[in-house]
Design a protein around this motif. Structure first.
Motif, PDB file in Angstrom:
ATOM      1  N   GLY A  80       0.838  -1.191   0.000  1.00 15.07           N
ATOM      2  CA  GLY A  80       0.000   0.000   0.000  1.00 15.07           C
ATOM      3  C   GLY A  80       0.874   1.242   0.000  1.00 15.07           C
ATOM      4  O   GLY A  80       1.852   1.319   0.753  1.00 15.07           O
ATOM      5  N   ILE A  81       0.555   2.203  -0.846  1.00 15.85           N
ATOM      6  CA  ILE A  81       1.364   3.426  -0.964  1.00 15.85           C
ATOM      7  C   ILE A  81       0.455   4.637  -0.795  1.00 15.85           C
ATOM      8  O   ILE A  81      -0.411   4.900  -1.636  1.00 15.85           O
ATOM      9  N   ALA A 121      -5.267   1.500   1.783  1.00 19.12           N
ATOM     10  CA  ALA A 121      -4.061   1.030   1.101  1.00 19.12           C
ATOM     11  C   ALA A 121      -3.652  -0.359   1.570  1.00 19.12           C
ATOM     12  O   ALA A 121      -3.105  -1.148   0.791  1.00 19.12           O
ATOM     13  N   ALA A 122      -3.915  -0.666   2.829  1.00 20.53           N
ATOM     14  CA  ALA A 122      -3.512  -1.959   3.378  1.00 20.53           C
ATOM     15  C   ALA A 122      -4.299  -3.116   2.780  1.00 20.53           C
ATOM     16  O   ALA A 122      -3.779  -4.228   2.667  1.00 20.53           O
ATOM     17  N   ALA A 124      -6.332  -2.712  -0.248  1.00 17.25           N
ATOM     18  CA  ALA A 124      -6.616  -2.524  -1.680  1.00 17.25           C
ATOM     19  C   ALA A 124      -5.498  -1.707  -2.318  1.00 17.25           C
ATOM     20  O   ALA A 124      -5.710  -0.593  -2.799  1.00 17.25           O
ATOM     21  N   ALA A 125      -4.293  -2.273  -2.323  1.00 16.27           N
ATOM     22  CA  ALA A 125      -3.116  -1.537  -2.782  1.00 16.27           C
ATOM     23  C   ALA A 125      -3.235  -1.079  -4.227  1.00 16.27           C
ATOM     24  O   ALA A 125      -2.705  -0.028  -4.606  1.00 16.27           O
ATOM     25  N   SER A 126      -3.923  -1.850  -5.065  1.00 18.22           N
ATOM     26  CA  SER A 126      -4.008  -1.517  -6.485  1.00 18.22           C
ATOM     27  C   SER A 126      -5.184  -0.618  -6.828  1.00 18.22           C
ATOM     28  O   SER A 126      -5.394  -0.279  -7.992  1.00 18.22           O
ATOM     29  N   SER A 127      -5.959  -0.213  -5.818  1.00 20.06           N
ATOM     30  CA  SER A 127      -7.119   0.656  -6.039  1.00 20.06           C
ATOM     31  C   SER A 127      -6.800   2.056  -5.525  1.00 20.06           C
ATOM     32  O   SER A 127      -6.314   2.222  -4.416  1.00 20.06           O
ATOM     33  N   PHE A 128      -7.070   3.061  -6.340  1.00 15.79           N
ATOM     34  CA  PHE A 128      -6.698   4.435  -6.002  1.00 15.79           C
ATOM     35  C   PHE A 128      -7.864   5.179  -5.368  1.00 15.79           C
ATOM     36  O   PHE A 128      -9.007   5.105  -5.832  1.00 15.79           O
TER      37      PHE A 128
END
Length: 218
Positions: A80-81, A121-122, A124-128
């Protein structure tokens, strides 16, 4: 997710970083497992701590924070970012989206927004996600930016690309010529600001245009 969410904080301003660490650590469901003030230190911190989420500033003293986000996304697809910024402008938001970030948060946002972004982020890392994304997309459309509303044909092309179909295969399934299929694909890439299939699909996933990451993306 079992156990607390683990976080590494990357921010070049010492007082800001300490404040972030204190805020995040005060949440019983989140644990800070590392911190640093330079982007160059972040990869080693992440490799050692294996966090669920990294929270990083756009403006680091030694590197572009969004470039670092892109490098981390390429290296750690499940990380997650969360990107923090003092410059809450539309172009920075869209750069964060394109970098592969999971969330975009202004430094003036309420504390709850940052904590919510970390939780998002934790899992759904690929969802913005970003507050004001819909409004930014609307402004982008009004000012002549790339439209992000897809026609039914473009949605069909996107679904076929996500299933790994080649351009000739897309042409066959849509009953159009290969030349027409190429045109559909080119228009789709233009709207998504993409240069290849993988980039188009990742952008579409983050924008919610498709909801499931499908296999065979070449």
């Amino acid at each position: 997710m079992s156990g607390p969410i683990t976080v590494v904080v990357v921010d070049g301003h010492t007082l800001t970083r300490y404040g972030l660490v204190g805020l995040v650590s005060a949440d019983a469901e989140i644990t800070v497992v590392g911190e640093c003030g330079h982007g160059a230190e972040a990869p080693a911190q992440i490799a050692t701590a294996h966090p669920d989420v990294v929270v990083l500033d756009v403006l680091l003293p030694d590197i572009d924070g969004l470039q670092l986000a892109r490098e981390l996304r390429d290296r750690y697809p499940a990380l997650g970012i969360v990107v923090l910024t003092a410059d809450n402008q539309d172009d920075v938001l869209f750069r964060a989206l394109e970098s592969g970030a999971s969330a975009f948060v202004a430094k003036t946002a309420p504390n709850a927004e940052l904590l919510g972004a970390i939780r998002h982020a934790a899992v759904a890392a690929s969802s913005f996600t970003a507050t004001g994304l819909a409004q930014a997309l609307a402004r982008r459309g009004r000012t002549g930016g790339k439209a992000l509303t897809l026609s039914p044909r473009e949605r069909e092309v996107l679904a076929l690309l996500a299933r790994g179909r080649s351009v000739p295969s897309i042409a066959g399934e849509m009953y159009v010529s290969v030349s027409t299929a190429k045109t559909y694909v080119a228009r789709l890439y233009e709207k998504l600001g993409a240069t290849n299939r993988a980039n188009a699909i990742m952008t579409a996933l983050r924008l919610g245009l498709i909801t499931t990451e499908l296999p065979a993306i070449a």
